[in-house]
Design an enzyme around this catalytic site. Structure first.
Site, short mmCIF file in Angstrom:
data_model
loop_
_atom_site.label_atom_id
_atom_site.label_comp_id
_atom_site.label_asym_id
_atom_site.label_seq_id
_atom_site.Cartn_x
_atom_site.Cartn_y
_atom_site.Cartn_z
N ASP A 1 74.27 35.05 -24.15
CA ASP A 1 74.89 34.89 -22.77
C ASP A 1 74.20 33.63 -22.45
OD1 ASP A 1 75.63 34.88 -20.34
OD2 ASP A 1 74.56 37.08 -19.59
N LYS B 1 83.82 42.91 -27.22
CA LYS B 1 84.98 42.09 -27.43
C LYS B 1 84.82 41.04 -28.85
CE LYS B 1 86.59 41.60 -22.61
NZ LYS B 1 86.37 40.47 -21.37
N TYR C 1 83.52 20.20 -13.72
CA TYR C 1 83.61 20.43 -15.10
C TYR C 1 83.65 19.09 -15.65
CZ TYR C 1 85.72 21.50 -19.62
OH TYR C 1 85.75 21.61 -21.00
N ASN D 1 80.42 26.12 -28.80
CA ASN D 1 81.69 26.08 -28.30
C ASN D 1 81.77 26.64 -26.58
OD1 ASN D 1 84.87 26.06 -28.00
ND2 ASN D 1 84.23 28.22 -28.01
N LYS E 1 81.07 17.63 -18.69
CA LYS E 1 81.18 17.03 -19.98
C LYS E 1 80.72 15.49 -19.99
CE LYS E 1 83.01 20.50 -21.72
NZ LYS E 1 81.93 20.91 -23.00
#
Length: 333
Positions: free
Chosen positions: A93, A68, A208, A119, A212
């Site tokens: 990974d 990909k 999540y 990212n 953060k």
């Protein structure tokens, strides 16, 4: 999480996405080498496109799937008209300590390294243990900061040789405003990480946002260490691209989310502008949370007395964990 903090996060996102258009990235990155993780799709792919347009000499696409990654590389080369040698695809990974260490060892022999855009991230509602921790924590927090720490020597070496100020950018989210602090209180468990890995008490819907918040704690702590070091300065910051169309939510897809994207989300390209701004920002951004391409105060749960206490406790545990994974890695402090 407080009601006021939640309202602030919601209001800032809605206001930003409706009324504010992010500036189109401009500048000269000629001669620079930049690593972008999670760069074969979403925000990472669009950020990579901007970096190539701005003249980076070498873009390292750090991806989990080489096939990909190569397809994305060819698409980038075609859309930017850049030469084949300007983009390389490397395996990374973020679920694996060994992969992160192997990637950093390979990066150590690059002629130079100017910036890391870390990212790659994960949002999931499924509790799965990866390495020693719940997978979201492993990918978004532990291995992200492991990669940062392992690349610091190369970044500092490049700073000395090329008279540059290297940068590290880790994307964030306004969702940190709604993060729950319950699992961070070390009074309830022997450690924060032990609490985070308790499946019975974990609310994965809030995992999540919590990850953060931990990124903010880590960025602020790393920036403090970098600023007090006698070594060349490395700028580290954490920008919020706001709610935008990306592949991040592929594991948490829902009808409500798809409707929200149509009504409110920024395009992937516009969201990527926030990441490019951060990676080109000056020293005023060091250790800072950025929104709409400006330094912005994070949630009060980061800056108040309890937040300072949690940051100190979390960072101490993070350093110990990183040392266990890669002995000597925190000597960069």
């Amino acid at each position: 999480m407080s009601v006021l903090s939640t309202l602030e996060g919601v209001f800032s996102t809605v206001f930003s996405n409706i009324f504010i258009q992010l500036p189109y990235p401009e500048g000269d990155l000629n001669g620079q080498t930049v690593i972008v993780s999670g760069s074969n799709q979403g925000l990472g792919l669009e950020a990579s496109r901007h970096l190539l347009r701005l003249g980076v000499e070498k873009l390292i696409m750090a991806v989990r799937d080489l096939k990909k990654g190569e397809a994305a590389r060819q698409e980038l080369l075609k859309s930017t008209g850049r030469e084949e040698s300007s983009v390389e695809v490397w395996l990374l990974d973020m679920d694996s300590y060994a992969s992160v260490k192997s990637f950093a060892s390979r990066a150590a022999v690059l002629p130079r390294l100017d910036a890391l855009l870390a990212n790659a991230g994960l949002a999931t509602n499924t509790f799965i243990v990866s390495e020693e921790d719940e997978r979201t924590i492993t990918v978004n927090v532990v291995n992200t900061f492991l990669l940062v720490a392992l690349l610091v020597p190369k970044l500092r070496d490049s700073a000395s040789k090329f008279n540059i100020t290297p940068r590290i950018t880790i994307p964030n989210s306004a969702l940190h405003y709604i993060a729950s602090l319950g699992q961070l209180d070390p009074h309830y468990k022997s450690s924060i990480f032990e609490s985070l890995n308790n499946k019975e008490t974990t609310n994965m819907m809030g995992r999540y946002p919590l990850s953060k918040l931990l990124v903010l704690f880590g960025v602020r702590a790393f920036a403090y260490q970098f600023a007090r070091s006698k070594a060349p300065l490395i700028i580290i910051n954490t920008p919020n691209p706001s709610f935008c169309k990306s592949q991040l939510t592929r594991e948490t897809d829902s009808a409500g989310l798809r409707i929200g994207e149509k009504l409110l989300a920024r395009s992937t390209e516009e969201g990527s502008r926030a990441l490019i701004h951060a990676i080109m920002a000056d020293e005023k951004s060091n250790g800072q949370y950025l929104t709409n391409c400006q330094v912005h105060s994070p949630s009060c749960i980061v800056t108040d007395g309890k937040g300072v206490m949690f940051q100190k406790a979390f960072f101490a545990e993070l350093v110990a964990k990183l040392e266990k994974i890669a002995p000597g890695v925190t000597t960069c402090f």
